[in-house]
Scaffold this active site. Structure first.
Site, PDB file in Angstrom:
ATOM      1  N   GLY A  19     -43.635  -4.939   3.607  1.00 33.83           N
ATOM      2  CA  GLY A  19     -44.127  -3.961   4.585  1.00 33.83           C
ATOM      3  C   GLY A  19     -45.595  -4.191   4.909  1.00 33.83           C
ATOM      4  CE1 TYR A 150     -32.660  -3.357  -3.299  1.00 39.77           C
ATOM      5  CE2 TYR A 150     -31.590  -5.449  -3.812  1.00 39.77           C
ATOM      6  CZ  TYR A 150     -32.538  -4.730  -3.111  1.00 39.77           C
ATOM      7  OH  TYR A 150     -33.350  -5.372  -2.197  1.00 39.77           O
TER       8      TYR A 150
HETATM    9  N1  LIG Z   1     -38.851  -8.824  -2.708  1.00 37.66           N
HETATM   10  C1  LIG Z   1     -37.620  -9.241  -2.513  1.00 37.66           C
HETATM   11  O1  LIG Z   1     -37.174 -10.259  -3.073  1.00 37.66           O
HETATM   12  C2  LIG Z   1     -36.700  -8.479  -1.576  1.00 37.66           C
HETATM   13  C3  LIG Z   1     -35.499  -9.090  -1.179  1.00 37.66           C
HETATM   14  C4  LIG Z   1     -34.653  -8.414  -0.313  1.00 37.66           C
HETATM   15  C5  LIG Z   1     -35.009  -7.160   0.166  1.00 37.66           C
HETATM   16  N2  LIG Z   1     -36.173  -6.589  -0.262  1.00 37.66           N
HETATM   17  C6  LIG Z   1     -36.485  -5.254   0.250  1.00 37.66           C
HETATM   18  O2  LIG Z   1     -37.776  -5.247   0.822  1.00 37.66           O
HETATM   19  C7  LIG Z   1     -38.270  -3.898   0.840  1.00 37.66           C
HETATM   20  C8  LIG Z   1     -39.709  -3.918   0.411  1.00 37.66           C
HETATM   21  O3  LIG Z   1     -39.779  -4.428  -0.902  1.00 37.66           O
HETATM   22  P1  LIG Z   1     -40.940  -5.403  -1.385  1.00 37.66           P
HETATM   23  O4  LIG Z   1     -40.297  -6.627  -1.900  1.00 37.66           O
HETATM   24  O5  LIG Z   1     -41.991  -5.496  -0.361  1.00 37.66           O
HETATM   25  O6  LIG Z   1     -41.417  -4.606  -2.681  1.00 37.66           O
HETATM   26  P2  LIG Z   1     -42.687  -3.660  -2.953  1.00 37.66           P
HETATM   27  O7  LIG Z   1     -43.926  -4.462  -2.810  1.00 37.66           O
HETATM   28  O8  LIG Z   1     -42.380  -3.010  -4.244  1.00 37.66           O
HETATM   29  O9  LIG Z   1     -42.645  -2.609  -1.762  1.00 37.66           O
HETATM   30  C9  LIG Z   1     -41.834  -1.465  -1.792  1.00 37.66           C
HETATM   31  C10 LIG Z   1     -42.434  -0.479  -0.802  1.00 37.66           C
HETATM   32  O10 LIG Z   1     -41.573   0.655  -0.703  1.00 37.66           O
HETATM   33  C11 LIG Z   1     -42.372   1.807  -0.853  1.00 37.66           C
HETATM   34  N3  LIG Z   1     -41.571   2.894  -1.433  1.00 37.66           N
HETATM   35  C12 LIG Z   1     -40.814   2.888  -2.557  1.00 37.66           C
HETATM   36  N4  LIG Z   1     -40.277   4.089  -2.774  1.00 37.66           N
HETATM   37  C13 LIG Z   1     -40.703   4.888  -1.754  1.00 37.66           C
HETATM   38  C14 LIG Z   1     -40.500   6.246  -1.419  1.00 37.66           C
HETATM   39  N5  LIG Z   1     -39.746   7.070  -2.166  1.00 37.66           N
HETATM   40  N6  LIG Z   1     -41.090   6.734  -0.298  1.00 37.66           N
HETATM   41  C15 LIG Z   1     -41.862   5.925   0.469  1.00 37.66           C
HETATM   42  N7  LIG Z   1     -42.095   4.637   0.204  1.00 37.66           N
HETATM   43  C16 LIG Z   1     -41.519   4.126  -0.901  1.00 37.66           C
HETATM   44  C17 LIG Z   1     -43.509   1.404  -1.784  1.00 37.66           C
HETATM   45  O11 LIG Z   1     -44.656   2.249  -1.625  1.00 37.66           O
HETATM   46  P3  LIG Z   1     -45.048   3.395  -2.704  1.00 37.66           P
HETATM   47  O12 LIG Z   1     -44.752   2.846  -4.054  1.00 37.66           O
HETATM   48  O13 LIG Z   1     -46.495   3.662  -2.440  1.00 37.66           O
HETATM   49  O14 LIG Z   1     -44.192   4.564  -2.358  1.00 37.66           O
HETATM   50  C18 LIG Z   1     -43.799   0.014  -1.249  1.00 37.66           C
HETATM   51  O15 LIG Z   1     -44.653   0.079  -0.142  1.00 37.66           O
HETATM   52  C19 LIG Z   1     -37.309  -3.096  -0.026  1.00 37.66           C
HETATM   53  O16 LIG Z   1     -36.425  -2.356   0.792  1.00 37.66           O
HETATM   54  C20 LIG Z   1     -36.526  -4.165  -0.791  1.00 37.66           C
HETATM   55  O17 LIG Z   1     -35.250  -3.746  -1.139  1.00 37.66           O
HETATM   56  C21 LIG Z   1     -37.022  -7.215  -1.100  1.00 37.66           C
END
Ligand SMILES: NC(=O)c1ccc[n+]([C@@H]2O[C@H](COP(=O)([O-])OP(=O)(O)OC[C@H]3O[C@@H](n4cnc5c(N)ncnc54)[C@H](OP(=O)(O)O)[C@@H]3O)[C@@H](O)[C@H]2O)c1
Length: 251
Positions: A19, A150
């Protein structure tokens, strides 16, 4: 080139990982960018780094009132909404025997309910021709053990991309999902597994990837940019796979 000049984008979970990289990309392309998340310090850091044309809103996607606040604040500040990236998400690494009702509900609340109501509450403000981008995952398609909840949440996201694109087509709103493979972000530190388990799991994953490496969040931001602009004007109700060649090497 400013490919999002004059556009307004709202990115949930814009203070970290994918994000955050997308917020930076959209902002660099001229957009007015609103980001949400719960971590206020991280939100403020991003707001200060990006500077003007940036709004950072503390909002938990599991609370409908927070979602409404984020959307109405964006509308009040920037006057419209052109791009919505429903990105916020969490994962827990838990075999089925260890999944508690609380952890099940938490994942569903953030990853499915949060996305669904973010879209619903944004609808009155989205322009005709707006783009809604959903954060999907290879886990929505394959059967890796230990991440059943998940994976189910991400399968739901891919389904939403299809059904909502039909429902919203009369408003020319395009809904698409990015089917994302392993990306280096803080995501893996939050799985609730030991660092040893995570290391073993990520090494295994790396071997499955045709590119033999994890992706960078910036590589997903570029895909989101494509879906946000009219470069993708004929792309609707589908999934764009950005997974380093994981799926073709798995299925
Ligand atoms: N990294 C990977 O390998 C991967 C692969 C496939 C899909 N994804 C998807 O990518 C998305 C982002 O993940 P990322 O990899 O960038 O991990 P990340 O750095 O942990 O980011 C997760 C984001 O979601 C926010 N978040 C979590 N719970 C929340 C809540 N209750 N309300 C509002 N915001 C919330 C967090 O902000 P706060 O903690 O400040 O709330 C953070 O900004 C997720 O949907 C994940 O499933 C990631």
């Amino acid at each position: 080139m400013n490919r999002l000049e004059g556009k307004v984008a709202l990115i949930t979970g814009g203070n970290s990982g994918i994000g955050l990289a997308t917020a930076k990309e959209f902002h660099a392309q001229g957009a007015m960018v609103a980001i949400t998340g719960r971590d206020k310090e991280a939100l403020e850091r991003v707001r200060a780094e990006l500077g003007e044309r940036t709004l950072a809103i503390s909002a938990d996607v599991t609370r409908i009132s927070d979602i409404e606040h984020a959307i109405t604040t964006t509308q009040a500040t920037f006057g419209k909404l052109d791009v919505l990236f429903a990105n916020a998400g969490i994962a827990r690494m838990e075999p089925i025997e260890q999944v508690t009702e609380e952890s099940f509900d938490r994942s569903m609340d953030v990853n499915v309910k949060g996305v669904f109501f973010t879209i619903q509450k944004a609808l009155p403000f989205l322009n005709e021709g707006a783009s809604i981008i959903l954060n999907g995952s290879v886990n929505g398609h394959v059967g890796y053990p230990g991440v059943s909840v998940y994976s189910a949440t991400k399968a739901a996201i891919h389904s939403l991309a299809r059904t909502l694109s039909s429902e919203l087509s009369d408003r020319k709103i395009r809904v698409n999902a990015i089917t994302i493979g392993p990306i280096t972000t803080p995501f893996f530190d939050k799985l609730g597994a030991s660092s040893q388990e995570i290391q073993g799991f990520t090494q295994q994953l790396e071997q499955r990837l045709l590119l033999k490496r994890f992706g960078n969040p910036e590589e997903i931001a570029k895909v989101a940019l494509f879906l946000a602009t009219m470069d993708s004007s004929f792309v609707v109700g589908t999934e764009l796979v950005a997974d380093g060649g994981l799926l073709v090497n798995t299925i």
